[in-house]
Write a protein that holds these residues in place. Structure first.
Motif, PDB file in Angstrom:
ATOM      1  N   ASP A 130      97.649  48.442  25.908  1.00  0.00           N
ATOM      2  CA  ASP A 130      98.617  47.375  26.213  1.00  0.00           C
ATOM      3  C   ASP A 130      98.215  46.695  27.518  1.00  0.00           C
ATOM      4  O   ASP A 130      99.039  46.433  28.389  1.00  0.00           O
ATOM      5  CB  ASP A 130     100.027  47.972  26.311  1.00  0.00           C
ATOM      6  N   PRO A 133      98.442  41.020  26.913  1.00  0.00           N
ATOM      7  CA  PRO A 133      99.373  41.071  28.047  1.00  0.00           C
ATOM      8  C   PRO A 133     100.138  42.388  28.071  1.00  0.00           C
ATOM      9  O   PRO A 133     100.164  43.108  27.071  1.00  0.00           O
ATOM     10  CB  PRO A 133     100.311  39.900  27.765  1.00  0.00           C
ATOM     11  N   ARG A 134     100.767  42.699  29.204  1.00  0.00           N
ATOM     12  CA  ARG A 134     101.570  43.914  29.317  1.00  0.00           C
ATOM     13  C   ARG A 134     102.951  43.612  28.738  1.00  0.00           C
ATOM     14  O   ARG A 134     103.896  43.264  29.435  1.00  0.00           O
ATOM     15  CB  ARG A 134     101.676  44.325  30.784  1.00  0.00           C
ATOM     16  N   ASP A 135     103.044  43.755  27.400  1.00  0.00           N
ATOM     17  CA  ASP A 135     104.273  43.345  26.727  1.00  0.00           C
ATOM     18  C   ASP A 135     104.872  44.442  25.860  1.00  0.00           C
ATOM     19  O   ASP A 135     105.796  44.196  25.084  1.00  0.00           O
ATOM     20  CB  ASP A 135     104.005  42.111  25.864  1.00  0.00           C
ATOM     21  N   ASP A 139      97.611  45.945  21.766  1.00  0.00           N
ATOM     22  CA  ASP A 139      96.795  44.733  21.860  1.00  0.00           C
ATOM     23  C   ASP A 139      95.956  44.465  20.615  1.00  0.00           C
ATOM     24  O   ASP A 139      95.380  43.382  20.489  1.00  0.00           O
ATOM     25  CB  ASP A 139      95.861  44.821  23.073  1.00  0.00           C
ATOM     26  N   ASN A 198     108.502  46.366  20.397  1.00  0.00           N
ATOM     27  CA  ASN A 198     107.830  46.243  21.693  1.00  0.00           C
ATOM     28  C   ASN A 198     108.172  47.385  22.648  1.00  0.00           C
ATOM     29  O   ASN A 198     108.065  47.245  23.868  1.00  0.00           O
ATOM     30  CB  ASN A 198     108.180  44.905  22.349  1.00  0.00           C
TER      31      ASN A 198
END
Length: 420
Positions: A130, A133-135, A139, A198
């Motif tokens: 991840d 982006p750090r979401d 990824d 998420n």
């Protein structure tokens, strides 16, 4: 009528069917449709011994066959990884663990939903999945990260509102200290439809550090002096040790113990053993009783686990000791007795005295001196045998008196073994 519902992958599915068989309908005349009827869907599901109702009732104007959707969010799972822990020999939930040594990866998964989620799988990766982006979302697909896959845990069930620990044993590879990013993701293939996708992963950094691994073979005592131990006499033991680890063992302690590790019975010697080095250490042991004896040779690294100096601690203690069996012999036990007819020499003439030497011990005596003197002059030796070797048993010898007796008559001669 009520719904027909089924559960697939933790997700309820089904249809609500309403059919009006016969009823009066009233409405304005005119173009078709001349009558408009409003129907309200009111469904329920009976799951895990409870009646589950939809989030809200839904109404719709039906002028023909129509589909009305009911939402049962309470029946939808929501899995989240709440913690990723490194549990190893350096401590539980400690971010620093020994390299190339087994530890347990533990990911805790919580089910925020209100029904059990079954057959849940969790995957561990040795990379940040991840990063950009750090979401909170992986990824890439699991296939994209396949080369970084450590392993998987499951399938396990996660109860409604409950927690389940997923564990996997793993040894961080390598020979040099460094950091490893570990990721844990639940249901990466989205086999379970959830309220939120998420919150399914957790990322944590592990420090894999180097450490000494001191190793004994099954027979680490490679020499003794004397070759056969003798009771109440010190024995020097030659011990061979190898450092198979990835760090220097500074000031390791070598010693001799009883086999139950309760009592130190020999000297303790410290020595630094370099990485990859095989060396010899000498310790001293003094047996106190004769007969077969098993002693334990031990090496103890000077460090300690967290919060101690874990870089100098041996995390594999299985090969840090070895037992050695010795047959401890009794000491020499010497005695002497006259043999045959006593001599009758002339005044001042040399003579020989025949004696029998006895060694009732189990050990050969070496360098023994046998001497003769006259009882009236105990300070003067008449003669002696030097450097005699007396094995267990009897030895008959003749002691030569080179200095004769100077006084006529009977004399009491004193003969002594081990006279010096």
């Amino acid at each position: 009528m009520g719904p027909r519902a089924s559960l697939r992958g933790g997700i309820p599915t089904g249809k609500l069917l309403y059919r009006a068989a016969s009823e009066d309908r009233y409405g304005p005349l005119g173009a078709q449709p001349s009558v408009r009827a409003t129907y309200r869907a009111d469904g329920w599901a009976f799951i895990e011994s409870q009646v589950r109702k939809p989030d809200r009732l839904v109404s719709a104007v039906a002028t023909a066959n129509a589909t009305i959707t009911l939402t049962f969010s309470a029946l939808t799972p929501d899995l989240t990884v709440t913690r990723l822990a490194f549990n190893g020999d350096n401590g539980a939930n400690v971010d620093s663990q020994p390299i190339a040594h087994p530890l347990t990866l533990q990911a805790t998964v919580k089910n925020l939903g209100q029904i059990v989620t079954r057959n849940v799988m969790l995957y561990f990766y040795s990379v940040d999945i991840d990063a950009s982006p750090r979401d909170g979302v992986m990824d890439g697909t699991p296939d994209f990260f396949v080369n970084s896959l450590i392993g998987q845990a499951g399938p396990l069930n996660v109860s409604a509102g409950g927690f389940t620990n997923f564990t996997l044993v793993w040894s961080p590879p390598g020979t040099f200290e460094g950091s490893v990013t570990v990721s844990a993701v639940v249901d990466p293939n989205n086999a379970v439809k959830e309220l939120a996708e998420n919150n399914n992963l957790e990322v944590r950094t592990l420090t894999a550090f180097t450490w000494p691994d001191l190793h004994f073979t099954s027979a680490p005592v490679t020499g003794t002096n004397p070759a056969v131990p003798i009771v109440n006499n010190p024995v020097i033991l030659e011990i061979t040790v190898t450092n198979e680890g990835t760090a220097v063992a500074t000031s390791a302690s070598f010693s001799v113990w009883l086999t139950d590790n309760s009592t130190l019975i020999g000297s303790a010697v410290t020595k630094t053993v370099q990485r990859g080095e095989t060396t010899k250490v000498f310790v001293t042991w003094t047996p106190t009783v004769p007969g077969p004896q098993t002693i334990r040779i031990r090496v103890i690294a000077a460090g300690a686990i967290q919060p101690g100096d874990y870089h100098n601690y041996d995390f594999d203690l299985s090969d840090n000791f070895a037992d050695a069996l010795f047959d401890v012999r009794t000491q020499p036990d010497l005695s002497i007795a006259p043999r045959g007819t006593p001599p009758s020499p002339f005044k001042g003439a040399a003579f020989n005295l025949n004696v029998t030497l006895d060694n009732t011990g189990q050990t050969t005596a070496t360098g023994v001196v046998v001497a003769i003197w006259d009882s009236v002059a105990p300070g003067t030796w008449l003669g002696a045998l030097y450097n005699q070797t007396i094995a267990p048993g009897q030895l008959q010898v003749s002691v030569h008196a080179s200095t004769g007796l100077q006084i006529l008559g009977s004399h009491d001669l004193i003969v002594k073994i081990d006279a010096n």
